[in-house]
Design an enzyme around this catalytic site. Structure first.
Site, short mmCIF file in Angstrom:
data_model
loop_
_atom_site.label_atom_id
_atom_site.label_comp_id
_atom_site.label_asym_id
_atom_site.label_seq_id
_atom_site.Cartn_x
_atom_site.Cartn_y
_atom_site.Cartn_z
N GLU A 158 48.98 91.82 46.31
CA GLU A 158 49.49 92.38 45.27
C GLU A 158 50.52 94.05 45.79
O GLU A 158 49.83 94.38 46.80
CB GLU A 158 49.85 93.15 43.93
N TYR A 257 38.77 98.89 55.94
CA TYR A 257 38.63 100.54 55.21
C TYR A 257 37.37 100.86 54.35
O TYR A 257 37.19 100.36 53.39
CB TYR A 257 39.81 100.97 55.41
N ALA A 258 36.60 101.62 54.64
CA ALA A 258 35.31 102.40 53.31
C ALA A 258 35.97 103.68 52.57
O ALA A 258 37.53 103.87 52.82
CB ALA A 258 34.57 103.70 54.36
N CYS A 266 41.98 90.19 41.23
CA CYS A 266 40.81 89.31 42.53
C CYS A 266 40.43 89.14 42.48
O CYS A 266 38.97 88.46 41.65
CB CYS A 266 42.39 88.78 42.95
N ARG A 334 43.90 96.88 36.78
CA ARG A 334 42.86 95.97 36.92
C ARG A 334 41.87 96.12 37.59
O ARG A 334 41.75 96.07 38.63
CB ARG A 334 43.73 94.42 36.28
N1 LIG Z 1 47.84 89.20 41.27
C1 LIG Z 1 47.89 88.29 42.08
O1 LIG Z 1 47.11 89.70 43.06
C2 LIG Z 1 46.80 86.79 42.15
C3 LIG Z 1 47.33 87.06 44.18
C4 LIG Z 1 46.85 85.72 44.13
C5 LIG Z 1 46.54 84.82 43.15
N2 LIG Z 1 46.17 84.84 41.70
C6 LIG Z 1 45.78 84.39 40.04
O2 LIG Z 1 47.19 83.34 40.06
C7 LIG Z 1 46.61 83.83 38.92
C8 LIG Z 1 47.58 84.48 37.30
O3 LIG Z 1 47.62 86.43 38.17
P1 LIG Z 1 48.42 86.87 37.63
O4 LIG Z 1 48.20 88.37 38.12
O5 LIG Z 1 49.72 86.94 37.98
O6 LIG Z 1 48.39 87.16 36.00
P2 LIG Z 1 49.32 87.97 35.20
O7 LIG Z 1 47.98 88.32 34.14
O8 LIG Z 1 50.17 89.22 35.41
O9 LIG Z 1 49.99 86.75 34.74
C9 LIG Z 1 49.85 85.92 33.53
C10 LIG Z 1 50.79 85.49 32.34
O10 LIG Z 1 50.50 84.35 32.17
C11 LIG Z 1 50.98 84.19 30.76
N3 LIG Z 1 50.73 83.02 30.17
C12 LIG Z 1 49.17 82.98 29.79
N4 LIG Z 1 49.59 81.85 28.96
C13 LIG Z 1 50.30 80.85 28.83
C14 LIG Z 1 50.78 80.10 28.77
N5 LIG Z 1 49.67 79.33 27.74
N6 LIG Z 1 52.01 79.74 29.19
C15 LIG Z 1 53.03 79.95 29.62
N7 LIG Z 1 52.78 81.72 29.87
C16 LIG Z 1 51.60 81.81 29.64
C17 LIG Z 1 50.60 85.82 30.58
O11 LIG Z 1 51.12 85.91 29.06
C18 LIG Z 1 51.02 86.62 31.95
O12 LIG Z 1 51.88 86.88 31.38
C19 LIG Z 1 45.36 84.27 38.44
O13 LIG Z 1 44.26 83.44 38.20
C20 LIG Z 1 45.39 85.04 39.56
O14 LIG Z 1 43.75 84.83 39.70
C21 LIG Z 1 46.67 86.52 41.58
#
Ligand SMILES: NC(=O)c1ccc[n+]([C@@H]2O[C@H](COP(=O)([O-])OP(=O)(O)OC[C@H]3O[C@@H](n4cnc5c(N)ncnc54)[C@H](O)[C@@H]3O)[C@@H](O)[C@H]2O)c1
Length: 439
Positions: A158, A257-258, A266, A334
């Site tokens: 992010e 970095y501390a 995540c 978060r």
């Molecule tokens: N945010 C990050 O930096 C990051 C990086 C790498 C991996 N991930 C992983 O990727 C996954 C998603 O993370 P995120 O940060 O994008 O989450 P998020 O909460 O921003 O987005 C998830 C989306 O999925 C939607 N959703 C839930 N159930 C659904 C369904 N059945 N059909 C359609 N849409 C549905 C939700 O409404 C939400 O908009 C997680 O497993 C996370 O660990 C996140």
């Protein structure tokens, strides 16, 4: 290629936009109708550098669309990415309900060959569960349609998500189906024209790789945080130590970095989920458990510094707080350390005036109408009559402030810096008392 992105959050929206940017025909699905309505109206629900222009360009070109219509989404993509949330369940394990609901939708509605790709971060064995969910739905319909399940964990960060997706360090593909591997190679070829960065492996190893990466990074942070506290007690400077060890190529400078603890969507949940997966198979993860415990403690460090100075009853005290997001360049709060600090200080009767360049709308949702917490329109506006300035996020705009004005505006010239943004000598030369971490 026709691609469906199930879940249009940080990962789904960025991945969908970047895949469209390379010419693919992408349909993003979400169950959150408000999110889809915003996107259809040309608004971007998250703060991510470069994302708005990329989305706009690809929507205009007709390559990127948004829907809440599950049947349309399943019909659209030969490749169906699952990029829904996998939050921590009460016991710390990854809650797979959204992943499996998405898989069931695909199984319930698919009529032609699909490659179903787990992009969400999911525990080892999830691809088998996704496979079983689809198989059961097909069996219930009494139809046979070919499909393959692939693991393709996402490593974007992010704050730099678009850049990371467009120029990945590596693309992990866990698969055993040759035609699925062929499709994934073709889909990702435009992202690695200079040299191949695709790492092909079995599905379970791919699933574990994602947790291993996040746990390793969290370990570096917690290690440095504990070392910083030790440095304070021993009269050493963690910044100098960081430079000293980072120059060893076996260690490197990244993630050393501390600070006031890691947060975000995540690391905390993935560390918990890894511990939980390991417990299920009775394999202790002592290092990772310690990483988690150290981080929980570290989120209290800024609070401890405040109470050490002002006592535990903070009634009548006012604090300026710079940084609400869990890190710079994102609006994501978060598990952010700011949540712990704000909660604790308010509970002790303090008043807080917060500023964040990206996360204030998010903070207003998180804290709703929380008495004692207000927001400033600019960093300096937060300082007036405050007993101290607390810094919790390393946004660039906080890095070279006007220290003379800070001194003038604060009631007490105290800066408690949870991100070690400044050279202590410089800050102190302005007559400010400066409390960094480990220096
Ligand atoms: N945010 C990050 O930096 C990051 C990086 C790498 C991996 N991930 C992983 O990727 C996954 C998603 O993370 P995120 O940060 O994008 O989450 P998020 O909460 O921003 O987005 C998830 C989306 O999925 C939607 N959703 C839930 N159930 C659904 C369904 N059945 N059909 C359609 N849409 C549905 C939700 O409404 C939400 O908009 C997680 O497993 C996370 O660990 C996140």
């Amino acid at each position: 290629m026709k691609v469906t992105m199930v879940g249009t959050g940080y990962v789904g929206l960025v991945s969908g936009a970047c895949l469209a940017e390379m010419g693919n025909d992408v349909l993003c699905l979400d169950v959150n109708a408000e999110k889809i309505r915003l996107l259809q109206a040309g608004e971007i629900p998250i703060h991510e550098p470069g994302l708005d222009v990329m989305v706009e360009r690809n929507v205009k070109a007709g390559r990127l669309r948004f829907t809440t219509d599950v049947a349309r989404a399943v019909a659209h993509g030969t490749i169906q990415f699952i990029a829904v949330g996998t939050p921590a369940d009460e016991d710390g394990s990854a809650d797979l309900q959204y992943v499996l609901a998405a898989a069931r939708d695909i199984g319930r509605l698919m009529t032609d060959h699909k490659v179903v790709v787990d992009k969400s971060t999911v525990p080892v064995g999830t691809a088998d569960k996704v496979n079983a969910a689809i198989r059961e739905e097909l069996a219930a319909r009494g139809v046979a349609v070919e499909y393959a399940v692939v693991s393709n964990p996402e490593f974007l960060k992010e704050g730099a998500a678009v850049e990371d997706f467009m120029r990945p360090d590596r693309i992990i593909i866990g698969a055993d189906d040759e035609s699925a591997i062929y499709l994934m190679r073709a889909l990702y070829a435009p992202f690695q024209r200079k040299h191949e960065r695709l790492v092909l492996m079995d599905v379970r190893s791919a699933e574990l790789t994602k947790y291993a990466a996040n746990a390793m990074l969290a370990t570096r942070i917690s290690f440095m945080n504990e070392l910083a506290l030790l440095a304070e007690k021993l009269g050493a400077d963690i910044e100098q130590v960081r430079r000293g060890i980072g120059s060893d190529p076996r260690i490197g400078f990244e993630f050393l970095y501390a600070g006031c603890g890691y947060g975000g969507s995540c690391f905390p949940k993935d560390v918990k989920a890894l511990i939980s997966s390991a417990a299920e198979v009775e394999q202790p993860m002592r290092v990772v458990a310690a990483v988690q415990a150290a981080n929980e403690a570290q989120k209290q460090v800024v609070v401890d510094r405040v109470t050490a100075r002002f006592g535990s009853d903070l009634t009548g005290r006012r604090f300026a707080l710079w940084g609400l997001a869990f890190k710079a360049n994102t609006d994501d709060m978060r598990e952010a350390p700011s949540r712990v600090v704000i909660g604790e200080l308010l509970r002790r009767g303090a008043e807080i005036v917060a500023y964040d360049p990206g996360a204030m709308p998010q903070a207003r949702r998180v804290f709703a109408d929380c008495a004692g917490l207000s927001y400033a329109g600019a960093p300096m506006d937060a300082l007036e009559a405050a007993d101290a300035l607390l810094i919790l996020t390393e946004w660039k705009e906080f890095r070279s402030p006007d220290f003379a004005s800070i001194k003038q505006l604060l009631k007490q010239p105290l800066v408690i810096d949870g991100r070690n943004l400044y050279e202590p000598k410089l800050v102190r030369s302005f007559g400010l008392e400066y409390v960094p971490i480990g220096r």
